[in-house]
Structures are given as structure tokens and as C-alpha cells.
Scaffold this motif. Structure first.
Motif, short mmCIF file in Angstrom:
data_model
loop_
_atom_site.label_atom_id
_atom_site.label_comp_id
_atom_site.label_asym_id
_atom_site.label_seq_id
_atom_site.Cartn_x
_atom_site.Cartn_y
_atom_site.Cartn_z
N PHE A 65 -28.89 21.63 40.62
CA PHE A 65 -29.10 22.20 39.30
C PHE A 65 -30.48 21.79 38.82
O PHE A 65 -30.91 20.66 39.00
N SER A 66 -31.16 22.70 38.15
CA SER A 66 -32.46 22.37 37.57
C SER A 66 -32.24 21.51 36.32
O SER A 66 -31.15 21.49 35.75
N ASN A 67 -33.30 20.84 35.89
CA ASN A 67 -33.21 20.06 34.65
C ASN A 67 -32.82 20.95 33.48
O ASN A 67 -32.04 20.56 32.63
N VAL A 70 -29.08 21.64 33.49
CA VAL A 70 -28.31 20.46 33.07
C VAL A 70 -28.42 20.29 31.56
O VAL A 70 -27.41 20.06 30.88
N LEU A 71 -29.63 20.40 31.02
CA LEU A 71 -29.81 20.23 29.58
C LEU A 71 -29.06 21.30 28.80
O LEU A 71 -28.44 21.01 27.78
N LYS A 72 -29.13 22.54 29.29
CA LYS A 72 -28.44 23.63 28.61
C LYS A 72 -26.93 23.40 28.62
O LYS A 72 -26.27 23.57 27.60
N LYS A 73 -26.40 22.96 29.73
CA LYS A 73 -24.97 22.73 29.84
C LYS A 73 -24.53 21.58 28.94
O LYS A 73 -23.48 21.64 28.31
#
Length: 76
Positions: A65-67, A70-73
Motif C-alpha cells: 500500500f502507498s503512504n 494508508v493515510l486515507k484509510k
């Protein structure tokens, strides 16, 4: 700042404190130290080793997963 300079500054600030606040300061320092010790990670933990191995397997399978993902999730 070097370690010696930091310690000197802490001591200077403590020496300038009103005596009535010393007990509160001591309690705060103790809590801070306890929190630092409670965040210790046991690198021999079977659960941690299993999780790390699973992560390595997923990375090897390009299951990443891109950063941004991950941040969006985590923040949506």
C-alpha cells in the motif's frame, strides 16, 4: 543541543521552580519515564515475528500500500 547542555537546562529550570510545584514536577517526570518504558517493543515476541514475516511475504508478492492509501484509510 548536546546531552550535557540539555541536562544543564533541565536542572536550571528545576532550580528556578517554586518549591510548591516540585511534587507535581516529580510526579510528571515519573509518569514520563514509566511511559517510555511501557513503549518497549519485545523483538522476540512470537506475535511480532509472525506479523513481520507476514509483511515480508506480502511485500514479496507486491501486496503493498502507498503512504497515501494508508493515510486515507486511517483518516477517512
Amino acid at each position: 543541543m548536546s546531552s550535557v547542555e540539555l541536562k544543564s537546562e533541565v536542572i536550571r529550570l528545576v532550580n528556578e521552580m517554586d518549591a510548591a510545584w516540585m511534587e507535581d514536577l516529580l510526579s510528571s517526570i515519573r509518569v514520563f519515564i514509566e511511559q517510555q518504558h511501557s513503549h518497549h517493543i519485545d523483538t522476540t515476541s512470537p506475535e511480532l515475528l509472525k506479523s513481520l514475516n507476514e509483511s515480508l511475504i506480502q511485500a514479496g508478492q507486491n501486496n503493498l500500500f502507498s503512504n497515501e492509501e494508508v493515510l486515507k484509510k486511517n483518516f477517512d
